[in-house]
Design a protein around this motif. Structure first.
Motif, mmCIF file in Angstrom:
data_model
loop_
_atom_site.group_PDB
_atom_site.id
_atom_site.type_symbol
_atom_site.label_atom_id
_atom_site.label_comp_id
_atom_site.label_asym_id
_atom_site.label_seq_id
_atom_site.Cartn_x
_atom_site.Cartn_y
_atom_site.Cartn_z
ATOM 1 N N MET A 1 0.846 -1.194 0.000
ATOM 2 C CA MET A 1 0.000 0.000 0.000
ATOM 3 C C MET A 1 0.884 1.247 0.000
ATOM 4 S SD MET A 1 -2.957 1.110 2.716
ATOM 5 C CE MET A 1 -3.859 2.628 2.481
ATOM 6 N N ILE A 2 0.611 2.141 -0.949
ATOM 7 C CA ILE A 2 1.416 3.358 -1.079
ATOM 8 C C ILE A 2 0.900 4.413 -0.110
ATOM 9 C CG2 ILE A 2 2.174 5.152 -2.657
ATOM 10 C CD1 ILE A 2 1.883 3.223 -4.935
ATOM 11 N N ASP A 3 1.821 5.004 0.621
ATOM 12 C CA ASP A 3 1.467 6.042 1.580
ATOM 13 C C ASP A 3 1.329 7.373 0.854
ATOM 14 O OD1 ASP A 3 1.114 7.569 3.874
ATOM 15 O OD2 ASP A 3 3.271 7.810 4.164
ATOM 16 N N THR A 4 0.136 7.956 0.928
ATOM 17 C CA THR A 4 -0.130 9.260 0.324
ATOM 18 C C THR A 4 -0.226 10.304 1.421
ATOM 19 O OG1 THR A 4 -1.335 8.216 -1.505
ATOM 20 C CG2 THR A 4 -1.656 10.574 -1.171
ATOM 21 N N ARG A 5 0.569 11.358 1.298
ATOM 22 C CA ARG A 5 0.566 12.437 2.287
ATOM 23 C C ARG A 5 -0.129 13.655 1.684
ATOM 24 N NH1 ARG A 5 6.135 14.481 4.937
ATOM 25 N NH2 ARG A 5 6.007 12.345 5.756
ATOM 26 N N SER A 6 -0.979 14.271 2.483
ATOM 27 C CA SER A 6 -1.672 15.479 2.043
ATOM 28 C C SER A 6 -1.396 16.602 3.021
ATOM 29 C CB SER A 6 -3.178 15.237 1.937
ATOM 30 O OG SER A 6 -3.720 14.871 3.196
ATOM 31 N N VAL A 7 -1.261 17.822 2.482
ATOM 32 C CA VAL A 7 -0.944 19.000 3.285
ATOM 33 C C VAL A 7 -1.914 20.113 2.900
ATOM 34 C CG1 VAL A 7 0.825 20.680 3.910
ATOM 35 C CG2 VAL A 7 1.487 18.331 3.364
ATOM 36 N N ASP A 8 -2.597 20.668 3.896
ATOM 37 C CA ASP A 8 -3.454 21.831 3.662
ATOM 38 C C ASP A 8 -2.584 23.086 3.567
ATOM 39 O OD1 ASP A 8 -5.860 20.409 3.670
ATOM 40 O OD2 ASP A 8 -5.957 20.439 5.862
ATOM 41 N N VAL A 9 -2.830 23.877 2.534
ATOM 42 C CA VAL A 9 -2.015 25.047 2.270
ATOM 43 C C VAL A 9 -2.747 26.298 2.752
ATOM 44 C CG1 VAL A 9 -0.799 26.379 0.508
ATOM 45 C CG2 VAL A 9 -1.028 23.895 0.267
ATOM 46 N N GLU A 10 -2.074 27.078 3.580
ATOM 47 C CA GLU A 10 -2.602 28.367 4.008
ATOM 48 C C GLU A 10 -2.214 29.417 2.956
ATOM 49 O OE1 GLU A 10 -2.191 31.580 7.689
ATOM 50 O OE2 GLU A 10 -1.142 29.645 7.763
ATOM 51 N N LEU A 11 -3.225 30.023 2.347
ATOM 52 C CA LEU A 11 -2.996 30.927 1.232
ATOM 53 C C LEU A 11 -3.108 32.388 1.660
ATOM 54 C CD1 LEU A 11 -5.075 29.096 -1.518
ATOM 55 C CD2 LEU A 11 -2.606 29.025 -1.205
ATOM 56 N N ARG A 12 -2.336 33.209 1.012
ATOM 57 C CA ARG A 12 -2.430 34.661 1.142
ATOM 58 C C ARG A 12 -2.831 35.222 -0.222
ATOM 59 N NH1 ARG A 12 2.900 36.434 4.712
ATOM 60 N NH2 ARG A 12 2.243 35.454 6.681
ATOM 61 N N TRP A 13 -3.868 36.041 -0.210
ATOM 62 C CA TRP A 13 -4.449 36.514 -1.457
ATOM 63 C C TRP A 13 -4.023 37.952 -1.737
ATOM 64 C CZ3 TRP A 13 -6.898 33.075 -4.501
ATOM 65 C CH2 TRP A 13 -7.325 31.881 -3.903
ATOM 66 N N ARG A 14 -3.825 38.235 -3.014
ATOM 67 C CA ARG A 14 -3.484 39.581 -3.469
ATOM 68 C C ARG A 14 -4.104 39.779 -4.850
ATOM 69 N NH1 ARG A 14 0.381 39.411 -7.368
ATOM 70 N NH2 ARG A 14 1.599 37.477 -7.567
ATOM 71 N N ALA A 15 -4.074 41.010 -5.303
ATOM 72 C CA ALA A 15 -4.624 41.305 -6.624
ATOM 73 C C ALA A 15 -3.795 40.634 -7.706
ATOM 74 C CB ALA A 15 -4.670 42.809 -6.841
ATOM 75 N N PRO A 62 -10.937 29.595 -3.044
ATOM 76 C CA PRO A 62 -10.864 28.143 -2.804
ATOM 77 C C PRO A 62 -9.831 27.787 -1.747
ATOM 78 C CG PRO A 62 -9.670 28.697 -4.796
ATOM 79 C CD PRO A 62 -10.290 29.975 -4.310
ATOM 80 N N ALA A 63 -9.991 26.582 -1.195
ATOM 81 C CA ALA A 63 -8.998 25.974 -0.306
ATOM 82 C C ALA A 63 -8.202 24.952 -1.107
ATOM 83 C CB ALA A 63 -9.668 25.311 0.893
ATOM 84 N N VAL A 64 -6.910 24.910 -0.882
ATOM 85 C CA VAL A 64 -6.005 24.086 -1.684
ATOM 86 C C VAL A 64 -5.342 23.052 -0.786
ATOM 87 C CG1 VAL A 64 -3.970 24.083 -3.177
ATOM 88 C CG2 VAL A 64 -5.617 25.948 -3.332
ATOM 89 N N ARG A 65 -5.196 21.861 -1.318
ATOM 90 C CA ARG A 65 -4.479 20.781 -0.621
ATOM 91 C C ARG A 65 -3.482 20.162 -1.600
ATOM 92 N NH1 ARG A 65 -7.525 16.361 2.981
ATOM 93 N NH2 ARG A 65 -7.609 18.216 4.294
ATOM 94 N N VAL A 66 -2.245 19.954 -1.110
ATOM 95 C CA VAL A 66 -1.174 19.368 -1.918
ATOM 96 C C VAL A 66 -0.999 17.911 -1.510
ATOM 97 C CG1 VAL A 66 1.256 19.519 -2.566
ATOM 98 C CG2 VAL A 66 -0.044 21.601 -2.131
#
Length: 419
Positions: A1-15, A62-66
């Protein structure tokens, strides 16, 4: 079984660049309309202003996950490994990833048919190599651009293990445990090496009878064999902070020496464990088998969660079985590590400290008098440690570890170990 790691990314928004371009064009048109009093230019700027005003009507950012598959990769030096990276936004917006190449590593990044980044990594030197990416995503209809708050996001990790020489390292010459192994002793038992001839005693097995000798002497005689025993080997690794200079170069010998001792012990059928002192102590109990070798490598480099951690500056009692042989690798510049060696000696263990420091820990040392004084101070330290019961041997770049370990004097294990 392959181990998949996920990370929630905290984003900063700009124009975004689109929003800045629209705002610039609208501002130029309105300024020209006011200066030249031409209402036609207001009509030109109206759609641009309308697009900017629609920012509040657009859907939320949106919320992004890597994702990294596998999230933790283990390999040896100069071995190629593969992993995949991709990112997903909860609203389906496209996410752009830029992979950072760790110092000293070689990465080849390709984009697969599914849009995922396929990475082929090769590490020329042992160590921990984090796989980091830069994340950018568009939001609010393309009027905003989101980027990670920490610039680089650690999506996965690659641990490159050191390759140890194949030479077998000898152990300190001491009384071994009464357990079946491969180390030849002087004790009579069930072995294959010849130990002597003696008269038959009732209770001896008939298969041990030496019939030619019995026929010549006219009475039964048996052949004695020397027993082969095993022991427990625990490697102590110094992880304390070291001064710049030759002390930092000694880390290479520390890692390769520790791996070589564990590899040799497991190959000979002994149980092997490891304790890494410095900061938060990492340790792994002694065990046998091929899997134990990889568990020890994980514990040394801090990969995975198959090892134990504990606070303190002394080796945990649970990490060292009674009567274990301790082989420590250190520059012997930290007092806490020296106290840990003395504590192990008082518990009844046979302790051998391998000094991996080659030369004085000073940069640009030109005065021969200082070098001589440093050499004498180290010799006095060796003598004092031997008086306490800790044998110290020096290991420099001139010799190999198996040659150095052959210089350890014989010590008898204490009859009663204070636990």
């Amino acid at each position: 079984m392959i181990d998949t790691r996920s990370v929630d990314v905290e984003l900063r928004w700009r124009a975004s660049n689109l929003a800045l371009s629209l705002a610039s064009c609208a501002a130029v048109a309105l300024a020209a309309a006011l200066i030249d009093a031409r209402w036609q230019l207001v009509v030109v700027a109206a759609p641009l202003v309308g697009v900017l005003v629609s920012l509040g009507w657009q859907r939320s950012t949106p919320a992004v996950r890597v994702y990294a598959e596998p999230g933790l990769v283990r390999c040896f030096e100069d071995e190629e490994v593969r992993l995949e990276l991709w990112a997903e936004a909860d609203d389906g917006s496209p996410v752009r990833l830029l992979v950072e190449t760790p110092p000293g590593a070689a990465l080849q990044v390709d984009r697969g048919p599914s849009g995922r980044l396929q990475i082929v990594a090769s590490m020329p030197r042992w160590g921990r190599y984090p796989v980091r990416v830069r994340v950018t995503v568009a939001g609010r209809g393309g009027l905003l651009t989101g980027a990670a708050a920490t610039t680089w996001v650690t999506a996965g990790e690659v641990f490159a293990f050191p390759v140890a020489p194949a030479q077998s390292t000898g152990l300190p010459r001491t009384e071994l445990l009464d357990r079946l192994g491969t180390h030849l002793t002087r004790h009579v038992g069930r072995g294959v090496e010849y130990g002597g001839i003696r008269a038959y005693v009732p209770g001896d097995q008939l298969r041990t009878v030496n019939w030619p000798v019995s026929a010549r002497r006219g009475s039964l005689h048996v052949t004695e064999r020397l027993s082969e025993r095993a022991t427990d080997v625990v490697v102590l690794v110094d992880r304390h902070d070291q001064p710049p200079g030759p002390a930092t170069d000694a880390t290479e010998r520390t890692m390769r020496g520790a791996v070589q001792v564990v590899q040799s012990a497991l190959r000979n059928g002994d149980r092997a464990g490891v304790v890494a002192l410095g900061g938060r102590t990492r340790w792994l109990g002694a065990d046998i088998g091929r899997r134990q070798f990889y568990r020890v490598l994980d514990a040394i480099l801090g990969a995975g969660d198959g090892h134990e951690t504990t606070p303190g500056t002394l080796a945990p009692r649970a990490a060292l079985p009674p009567g274990a042989v301790v082989v420590a690798f250190s520059t012997l510049l930290d007092t806490d590590f020296a106290l840990a060696l003395i504590d192990l000696c008082r518990r009844g263990h046979v302790v051998v400290a391998v000094d991996v420091l080659d030369g004085a820990p000073f940069e640009d040392l030109d005065d021969p008098l200082i070098a001589r004084m440093w050499s004498m101070q180290r010799a006095f330290m060796y003598r004092d440690m031997r008086t306490i019961g800790v044998d110290v041997i020096g290991w420099s770049t001139d010799g190999t570890l198996d040659q150095v370990m052959g210089l350890v004097p014989r010590r008898r294990r204490r009859a009663t170990a204070r636990r």
